[in-house]
Write an enzyme that holds these catalytic residues in place. Sequence first.
Site, PDB file in Angstrom:
ATOM      1  N   HIS A 266      -6.265 -14.312  40.855  1.00 50.60           N
ATOM      2  CA  HIS A 266      -6.445 -14.373  39.290  1.00 50.60           C
ATOM      3  C   HIS A 266      -5.853 -12.870  38.959  1.00 50.60           C
ATOM      4  CE1 HIS A 266      -9.598 -17.390  38.680  1.00 50.60           C
ATOM      5  NE2 HIS A 266      -8.377 -18.019  39.012  1.00 50.60           N
ATOM      6  N   TYR A 275     -16.586 -18.427  35.864  1.00 56.46           N
ATOM      7  CA  TYR A 275     -17.548 -18.875  36.555  1.00 56.46           C
ATOM      8  C   TYR A 275     -19.040 -18.369  36.356  1.00 56.46           C
ATOM      9  CZ  TYR A 275     -13.527 -20.753  39.114  1.00 56.46           C
ATOM     10  OH  TYR A 275     -12.238 -21.313  39.263  1.00 56.46           O
TER      11      TYR A 275
END
Length: 296
Positions: A266, A275
């Site tokens: 990312h 998350y």
Amino acid sequence: MLWKDALYDYKMYLKLEKRVSDNTIENYLRDINKLINSSEILPLEYTQDDITSFIHGFASSEYSVRSQARLISSLKSFFGYLQLEEFREDNPASMLESPKIGLKLPDVLSEIEIDQMIEVIDLSKPEGQRNRAIIEMLYGCGLRVSELINLKISDLFFDEGFVRVIGKGNKQRLVPISDYTIKYINLYKDTIRVHTNIQQGFEDILFLNRRGKNLTRVMIFTIVKELSIIGGVKKTISPHTFRHSFATHLLRNGADLRAIQLMLGHESISTTEIYTHVDQEFIRDAILNFHPRNKN
């Protein structure tokens, strides 16, 4: 300017200058074609009122809010490109406001559900060993589907405990791989793949189909879908679900968010932070079990 010329130039701009993935380019062009099919107006003739009217008509249809938001983003990007290249003096889509779509949390598999899927793989068939290795790689390394199907044997650095992954924008990263996952990759590679009639040009591709060529995205989706049904997993999942599970289970077991970001590839830590929202139940349990005011 005709639409075919505008779309071709825009596609080359996205591919060569913005280094956008093929899948994203395809989505952009699909959205822009919705605009093309709605009228006979040429790209340089569109006004803000024309775009607004089209969006209102689209919003009143059965398309989801998420689809509406993506369409607006695609139109802003396309007309922004025409403005950047001075084909137009303005961007008629610049004032469009995207609908609020909220935070869409990804589905996550439990370790038990992953084991259920693995247990129903028919290892008596050559593709069974391959499929086991695929599932272990998806879950053990958190790869995207495109990264998995393009993975090469020359990308495997098992002695060092890493796999080299070519991600979005052709960016490379090194992902740690466990001995457990290595075992199943080697089992497939050394006992099944060596007996495959490999077609020219695919000698270095790790995961092959029966014809000796690389697997497609659709095939990976099919494998995962069938295993989830046979294994009795009730969730709606895709290969990407293993990537979400990889990240969530790492976070749950104490991994640093920055480390997870690097392993997933990312660019922004904000993408990885989703998350922390996925695992709200785990966070709640942590407070109830470990905060001193909650102890008996």
